[in-house]
Write a protein that holds these residues in place. Structure first.
Motif, PDB file in Angstrom:
ATOM      1  N   ARG A  29      -0.396  21.054   8.162  1.00 14.87           N
ATOM      2  CA  ARG A  29      -1.680  21.707   7.862  1.00 14.87           C
ATOM      3  C   ARG A  29      -2.060  21.588   6.387  1.00 14.87           C
ATOM      4  NH1 ARG A  29      -3.564  25.633  11.872  1.00 14.87           N
ATOM      5  NH2 ARG A  29      -2.067  25.610  13.576  1.00 14.87           N
ATOM      6  N   GLN A  30      -1.065  21.555   5.540  1.00 11.31           N
ATOM      7  CA  GLN A  30      -1.317  21.470   4.107  1.00 11.31           C
ATOM      8  C   GLN A  30      -0.371  20.450   3.475  1.00 11.31           C
ATOM      9  OE1 GLN A  30      -0.993  25.751   3.122  1.00 11.31           O
ATOM     10  NE2 GLN A  30      -3.058  25.482   2.281  1.00 11.31           N
ATOM     11  N   PRO A  31      -0.627  19.150   3.731  1.00 11.61           N
ATOM     12  CA  PRO A  31       0.241  18.132   3.121  1.00 11.61           C
ATOM     13  C   PRO A  31       0.044  18.097   1.606  1.00 11.61           C
ATOM     14  CG  PRO A  31      -1.584  17.110   4.287  1.00 11.61           C
ATOM     15  CD  PRO A  31      -1.676  18.578   4.550  1.00 11.61           C
ATOM     16  N   GLU A  32       1.080  17.665   0.944  1.00 15.09           N
ATOM     17  CA  GLU A  32       1.074  17.617  -0.517  1.00 15.09           C
ATOM     18  C   GLU A  32       1.619  16.272  -0.962  1.00 15.09           C
ATOM     19  OE1 GLU A  32       4.361  19.227  -3.520  1.00 15.09           O
ATOM     20  OE2 GLU A  32       3.321  20.842  -2.449  1.00 15.09           O
ATOM     21  N   ILE A  33       0.888  15.564  -1.791  1.00 20.41           N
ATOM     22  CA  ILE A  33       1.382  14.320  -2.384  1.00 20.41           C
ATOM     23  C   ILE A  33       1.971  14.674  -3.732  1.00 20.41           C
ATOM     24  CG2 ILE A  33       0.787  12.044  -3.269  1.00 20.41           C
ATOM     25  CD1 ILE A  33      -1.445  11.959  -1.153  1.00 20.41           C
ATOM     26  N   ALA A  34       3.277  14.551  -3.834  1.00 18.30           N
ATOM     27  CA  ALA A  34       3.981  14.916  -5.066  1.00 18.30           C
ATOM     28  C   ALA A  34       4.037  13.752  -6.054  1.00 18.30           C
ATOM     29  CB  ALA A  34       5.386  15.393  -4.734  1.00 18.30           C
ATOM     30  N   ALA A  35       4.023  12.521  -5.533  1.00 16.81           N
ATOM     31  CA  ALA A  35       4.062  11.338  -6.398  1.00 16.81           C
ATOM     32  C   ALA A  35       3.453  10.168  -5.646  1.00 16.81           C
ATOM     33  CB  ALA A  35       5.497  11.013  -6.807  1.00 16.81           C
ATOM     34  N   ASN A  36       2.801   9.297  -6.384  1.00 18.64           N
ATOM     35  CA  ASN A  36       2.197   8.092  -5.823  1.00 18.64           C
ATOM     36  C   ASN A  36       2.328   7.017  -6.900  1.00 18.64           C
ATOM     37  OD1 ASN A  36       0.741   6.223  -4.429  1.00 18.64           O
ATOM     38  ND2 ASN A  36      -1.189   7.332  -4.478  1.00 18.64           N
ATOM     39  N   VAL A  37       3.249   6.066  -6.697  1.00 21.82           N
ATOM     40  CA  VAL A  37       3.619   5.121  -7.745  1.00 21.82           C
ATOM     41  C   VAL A  37       3.622   3.700  -7.194  1.00 21.82           C
ATOM     42  CG1 VAL A  37       5.456   4.473  -9.364  1.00 21.82           C
ATOM     43  CG2 VAL A  37       5.103   6.871  -8.797  1.00 21.82           C
ATOM     44  N   ILE A  38       3.077   2.775  -7.968  1.00 22.25           N
ATOM     45  CA  ILE A  38       3.207   1.351  -7.659  1.00 22.25           C
ATOM     46  C   ILE A  38       4.384   0.828  -8.485  1.00 22.25           C
ATOM     47  CG2 ILE A  38       2.146  -0.931  -7.815  1.00 22.25           C
ATOM     48  CD1 ILE A  38       0.847   0.875  -5.723  1.00 22.25           C
ATOM     49  N   VAL A  39       5.341   0.207  -7.815  1.00 22.08           N
ATOM     50  CA  VAL A  39       6.522  -0.335  -8.477  1.00 22.08           C
ATOM     51  C   VAL A  39       6.361  -1.838  -8.603  1.00 22.08           C
ATOM     52  CG1 VAL A  39       9.019  -0.623  -8.345  1.00 22.08           C
ATOM     53  CG2 VAL A  39       7.949   1.422  -7.386  1.00 22.08           C
ATOM     54  N   GLU A  40       6.340  -2.331  -9.830  1.00 23.52           N
ATOM     55  CA  GLU A  40       6.322  -3.774 -10.046  1.00 23.52           C
ATOM     56  C   GLU A  40       7.775  -4.232 -10.067  1.00 23.52           C
ATOM     57  OE1 GLU A  40       5.497  -5.902 -13.926  1.00 23.52           O
ATOM     58  OE2 GLU A  40       3.633  -6.316 -12.819  1.00 23.52           O
ATOM     59  N   VAL A  41       8.212  -4.807  -8.938  1.00 27.29           N
ATOM     60  CA  VAL A  41       9.598  -5.242  -8.814  1.00 27.29           C
ATOM     61  C   VAL A  41       9.824  -6.492  -9.652  1.00 27.29           C
ATOM     62  CG1 VAL A  41      11.393  -5.959  -7.189  1.00 27.29           C
ATOM     63  CG2 VAL A  41       9.759  -4.203  -6.535  1.00 27.29           C
ATOM     64  N   LEU A  42       8.883  -7.412  -9.582  1.00 28.77           N
ATOM     65  CA  LEU A  42       8.883  -8.601 -10.428  1.00 28.77           C
ATOM     66  C   LEU A  42       7.470  -8.792 -10.973  1.00 28.77           C
ATOM     67  CD1 LEU A  42      10.966 -11.142  -8.306  1.00 28.77           C
ATOM     68  CD2 LEU A  42      11.679 -10.037 -10.420  1.00 28.77           C
ATOM     69  N   PRO A  43       7.328  -9.240 -12.216  1.00 35.97           N
ATOM     70  CA  PRO A  43       5.985  -9.473 -12.756  1.00 35.97           C
ATOM     71  C   PRO A  43       5.285 -10.612 -12.002  1.00 35.97           C
ATOM     72  CG  PRO A  43       7.668 -10.167 -14.327  1.00 35.97           C
ATOM     73  CD  PRO A  43       8.378  -9.527 -13.180  1.00 35.97           C
ATOM     74  N   ASP A  44       3.970 -10.659 -12.126  1.00 35.36           N
ATOM     75  CA  ASP A  44       3.177 -11.648 -11.390  1.00 35.36           C
ATOM     76  C   ASP A  44       3.698 -13.081 -11.532  1.00 35.36           C
ATOM     77  OD1 ASP A  44       1.463  -9.878 -10.192  1.00 35.36           O
ATOM     78  OD2 ASP A  44      -0.097 -10.069 -11.715  1.00 35.36           O
ATOM     79  N   ALA A  45       4.128 -13.455 -12.715  1.00 31.46           N
ATOM     80  CA  ALA A  45       4.586 -14.832 -12.943  1.00 31.46           C
ATOM     81  C   ALA A  45       5.860 -15.160 -12.166  1.00 31.46           C
ATOM     82  CB  ALA A  45       4.822 -15.060 -14.438  1.00 31.46           C
ATOM     83  N   GLU A  46       6.585 -14.132 -11.697  1.00 34.18           N
ATOM     84  CA  GLU A  46       7.855 -14.364 -11.017  1.00 34.18           C
ATOM     85  C   GLU A  46       7.886 -13.862  -9.577  1.00 34.18           C
ATOM     86  OE1 GLU A  46      10.350 -12.277 -13.726  1.00 34.18           O
ATOM     87  OE2 GLU A  46      10.500 -13.974 -15.098  1.00 34.18           O
ATOM     88  N   ARG A  47       6.856 -13.170  -9.142  1.00 37.38           N
ATOM     89  CA  ARG A  47       6.930 -12.524  -7.830  1.00 37.38           C
ATOM     90  C   ARG A  47       7.023 -13.490  -6.663  1.00 37.38           C
ATOM     91  NH1 ARG A  47       1.790  -9.335  -5.837  1.00 37.38           N
ATOM     92  NH2 ARG A  47       0.711 -11.131  -4.999  1.00 37.38           N
ATOM     93  N   PHE A  48       6.553 -14.701  -6.824  1.00 37.19           N
ATOM     94  CA  PHE A  48       6.707 -15.709  -5.774  1.00 37.19           C
ATOM     95  C   PHE A  48       7.866 -16.634  -6.155  1.00 37.19           C
ATOM     96  CE2 PHE A  48       2.256 -14.364  -5.398  1.00 37.19           C
ATOM     97  CZ  PHE A  48       2.298 -13.895  -4.091  1.00 37.19           C
ATOM     98  N   CYS A  49       9.005 -16.024  -6.436  1.00 35.48           N
ATOM     99  CA  CYS A  49      10.160 -16.748  -6.971  1.00 35.48           C
ATOM    100  C   CYS A  49      10.675 -17.824  -6.014  1.00 35.48           C
ATOM    101  CB  CYS A  49      11.267 -15.780  -7.362  1.00 35.48           C
ATOM    102  SG  CYS A  49      11.812 -14.692  -6.034  1.00 35.48           S
ATOM    103  N   PHE A  50      10.513 -17.637  -4.712  1.00 30.38           N
ATOM    104  CA  PHE A  50      11.003 -18.646  -3.777  1.00 30.38           C
ATOM    105  C   PHE A  50      10.150 -19.909  -3.817  1.00 30.38           C
ATOM    106  CE2 PHE A  50      12.836 -14.727  -2.103  1.00 30.38           C
ATOM    107  CZ  PHE A  50      14.172 -15.097  -2.068  1.00 30.38           C
ATOM    108  N   HIS A  51       8.867 -19.772  -4.114  1.00 24.11           N
ATOM    109  CA  HIS A  51       8.010 -20.956  -4.272  1.00 24.11           C
ATOM    110  C   HIS A  51       8.459 -21.761  -5.490  1.00 24.11           C
ATOM    111  CE1 HIS A  51       5.175 -19.812  -1.146  1.00 24.11           C
ATOM    112  NE2 HIS A  51       5.211 -18.583  -1.631  1.00 24.11           N
ATOM    113  N   ALA A  52       8.767 -21.056  -6.571  1.00 25.69           N
ATOM    114  CA  ALA A  52       9.258 -21.731  -7.774  1.00 25.69           C
ATOM    115  C   ALA A  52      10.603 -22.392  -7.506  1.00 25.69           C
ATOM    116  CB  ALA A  52       9.373 -20.742  -8.932  1.00 25.69           C
ATOM    117  N   ALA A  53      11.469 -21.717  -6.766  1.00 24.39           N
ATOM    118  CA  ALA A  53      12.797 -22.255  -6.474  1.00 24.39           C
ATOM    119  C   ALA A  53      12.712 -23.532  -5.635  1.00 24.39           C
ATOM    120  CB  ALA A  53      13.643 -21.215  -5.756  1.00 24.39           C
TER     121      ALA A  53
END
Length: 99
Positions: A29-53
Motif C-alpha cells: 500500500r505504501q511502497p518506498e524507494i530507498a535507493a535508485n542507482v545506475i552502476v557503471e560496471v565498465l565504461p563505455d569504451a570497454e563495455r563491449f569487451c567481447f567485441h574488442a577481444a
C-alpha cells in the motif's frame, strides 16, 4: 521502545556494461524507494569487451577479458556493498539471455 525496521529488497537489472539497482521497502500500500542507482560496471569504451577481444589474438583476448572481468567485479562490488544495508533481506537479479 524502538520500532523494528521493515525489511527491504535489492533488485538489479543487468545490461551490457551497466546495471540498474533499486532498494525498495515499505508495503504494497505504501511502497518506498530507498535507493535508485545506475552502476557503471565498465565504461563505455570497454563495455563491449567481447567485441574488442574478437579482434585480438587468443592469448591477448584471454588476458583482456580477464582484466575486464576483474574491473567489472570490483566496480559492481563497490556499489552493491553500499546498497546492502542490514535491513536488505532479499535480492533479485534480472538479465536477458546473453547479458
Amino acid at each position: 521502545m524502538q520500532r523494528a525496521t521493515r525489511p527491504r529488497a535489492l533488485g538489479i537489472s543487468i545490461h551490457s556494461g551497466w546495471g540498474a539497482c533499486v532498494v525498495v521497502g515499505g508495503s504494497l500500500r505504501q511502497p518506498e524507494i530507498a535507493a535508485n542507482v545506475i552502476v557503471e560496471v565498465l565504461p563505455d569504451a570497454e563495455r563491449f569487451c567481447f567485441h574488442a577481444a574478437a579482434e585480438m589474438t587468443p592469448a591477448d583476448a584471454a588476458a583482456w577479458i580477464e582484466r575486464m572481468q576483474s574491473r567489472a567485479l570490483a566496480n559492481a562490488r563497490r556499489v552493491i556493498a553500499a546498497l546492502l544495508t542490514p535491513d536488505v533481506a532479499a535480492c533479485a537479479l534480472v538479465a536477458k539471455p546473453g547479458e
